[in-house]
Design an enzyme around this catalytic site. Structure first.
Site, PDB file in Angstrom:
ATOM      1  N   ASP A 285       0.819  -1.208   0.081  1.00  0.00           N
ATOM      2  CA  ASP A 285      -0.103   0.139   0.006  1.00  0.00           C
ATOM      3  C   ASP A 285       0.938   1.204  -0.081  1.00  0.00           C
ATOM      4  OD1 ASP A 285      -2.156   1.828   0.110  1.00  0.00           O
ATOM      5  OD2 ASP A 285      -2.638   1.222   2.329  1.00  0.00           O
TER       6      ASP A 285
ATOM      7  N   ASP B  75      -3.206   2.114  -5.709  1.00  0.00           N
ATOM      8  CA  ASP B  75      -1.874   2.277  -5.160  1.00  0.00           C
ATOM      9  C   ASP B  75      -1.931   1.007  -4.215  1.00  0.00           C
ATOM     10  OD1 ASP B  75      -3.976   3.217  -3.372  1.00  0.00           O
ATOM     11  OD2 ASP B  75      -2.273   3.903  -2.031  1.00  0.00           O
ATOM     12  N   GLU B  76      -2.659  -0.058  -4.307  1.00  0.00           N
ATOM     13  CA  GLU B  76      -2.850  -1.069  -3.361  1.00  0.00           C
ATOM     14  C   GLU B  76      -3.162  -2.484  -3.880  1.00  0.00           C
ATOM     15  OE1 GLU B  76      -5.788  -1.592  -0.110  1.00  0.00           O
ATOM     16  OE2 GLU B  76      -6.004   0.699  -0.380  1.00  0.00           O
TER      17      GLU B  76
HETATM   18 MG   LIG Z   1      -2.517   3.898  -0.018  1.00  0.00          MG
END
Ligand SMILES: [Mg+2]
Length: 371
Positions: free
Chosen positions: A22, A116-117
């Site tokens: 993350d 983003d993960e």
């Molecule tokens: Mg994040």
């Protein structure tokens, strides 16, 4: 539904190596990276005007209580020095592609949760490194080298624990939960940190006297089913640190939406507008629950002669909230009024979902029926 068999689950659950990666304060960090003047300062990505909301906040801003999804007006009040910057989704998508390429260097079993993960299954890794902890360290280093941004990682033997772990030592941190440690790790955690338990779910649990993982683990499966329906099995396992869900590298869902068939035909503008508002409410509920972010809104209608008609609008960045979704939906309807004949069905979908990678196979829309 079959009964939960604890022992078997635990065994099956101890064999995988899962990493959750993350990025830290993603949008805000990209802005700070690209504009040195923003570094070390409280930054919010999002619109500062009347109805704007914060899409992401830098760690400096978070110290003041600024959070994502907070109305910009509130954020500005909490942090008078807050600097608002406009979102630049092209820049975020570019980083997203860079990090996914890094992930795929180690495994093809990558399941993105958002830009983003992602979850990675590295039970068998391409480079033969073998240690998930080592792979997570390498990935964090590679991300830093390639993007000049930091990422946090959680390493464990299932998705549920890996995600909790990545949050444990943020920013720029790592946490490993080894087989046998999951149940204990989960005990003291507040249930609101469990993935899938939203603010509303946490509120409901609070009313039922469930605050921590231990409180949840004290409830039996029948009680959980009575209160949480199909979510019960997931919760029962989660409270014990068990999660059998596989890492899925391709997603079936290409869109989120719903449609409604009427018991009588609709034709007047005011009826159609009213119906649309109702569908907007329901479909937006689905979108929120699916945590889906998409760029295309499609309005679909079926005329009384069974011909299907649809019209879509695509925007160049993910739709940021219900207001924007509603406005686009209304615009689509206004453009086709007056209708040449009455309709018997109306539906809305959101597609071009952020979480879908370009490499995924095409599948028909999985639509949720409203009625
Ligand atoms: Mg994040």
């Amino acid at each position: 539904m079959s009964d939960i068999d604890d022992s078997g689950d635990t065994e099956a659950d101890g064999l995988r190596k899962i990493i959750h990666v993350d990025m830290d304060a993603f949008f805000a960090s990209v802005e700070q990276r690209d504009n040195p003047e923003l570094r070390g300062k409280p930054v919010a990505v999002g619109g500062s005007s009347g109805r704007g909301v914060v899409a992401a906040a830098s760690y400096e801003a978070r110290k003041f209580g600024v959070k994502s999804a907070m109305p910009s007006v509130t954020a500005q009040r909490k942090c008078p020095e807050l600097i608002f910057v406009k979102s630049r989704f092209d820049a975020y998508r570019e980083v997203s592609q860079q990090i996914r390429a890094i992930f795929r260097h180690h495994t093809d079993l990558v399941e993105p949760l958002s830009l983003d993960e992602a979850y990675l299954d590295v039970t068998e890794d391409k480079l033969g490194i073998g240690s998930a902890t080592r792979i997570a360290e390498l990935i964090r280093q590679e991300i830093r080298a390639k993007t000049k941004l930091t990422a946090s990682a959680g390493v464990s033997y299932n998705k549920f624990l890996a995600k909790l772990a990545s949050d444990q030592n943020k920013p720029d941190g790592m946490c490993v939960i080894r087989p046998g440690q999951g149940a204990e790790f989960v005990q003291s955690l507040p249930v609101r940190r469990f993935h899938g338990v939203g603010p509303k779910g946490a509120e409901k649990m609070d009313r039922l006297g469930i605050v921590t993982g231990a409180d949840l683990a004290a409830k039996d499966i029948e009680w959980l089913r009575a209160h949480f329906g199909s979510f019960a099995d997931y919760l029962y396992r989660a409270a014990r640190g068990i999660d059998l869900r596989p890492v899925r590298s391709s997603r079936i869902r290409k869109s989120v939406g719903g449609e409604r068939t009427f018991s009588r035909d609709l034709s007047s503008g005011s009826e159609l507008r009213e119906t649309l508002e109702n569908i907007i409410d329901i479909v937006w509920g689905y979108i929120e629950r699916a945590e889906a972010k998409g760029r295309t809104v499609t309005l679909k209608m079926k005329y009384t002669d069974f011909q299907i008609f649809s019209r879509a609008k695509t925007v160049d960045r993910p739709i940021e909230g219900k207001d924007e979704f509603a406005a686009l939906s209304r615009k689509l309807l206004e453009e086709v009024l007056p209708l040449p004949m009455p309709i018997r069905l109306m539906g809305l979908t959101l597609s071009k979902l952020e979480r879908d990678g370009p490499e995924e196979p095409k599948r028909p829309d999985a639509q949720l029926s409203l009625l």
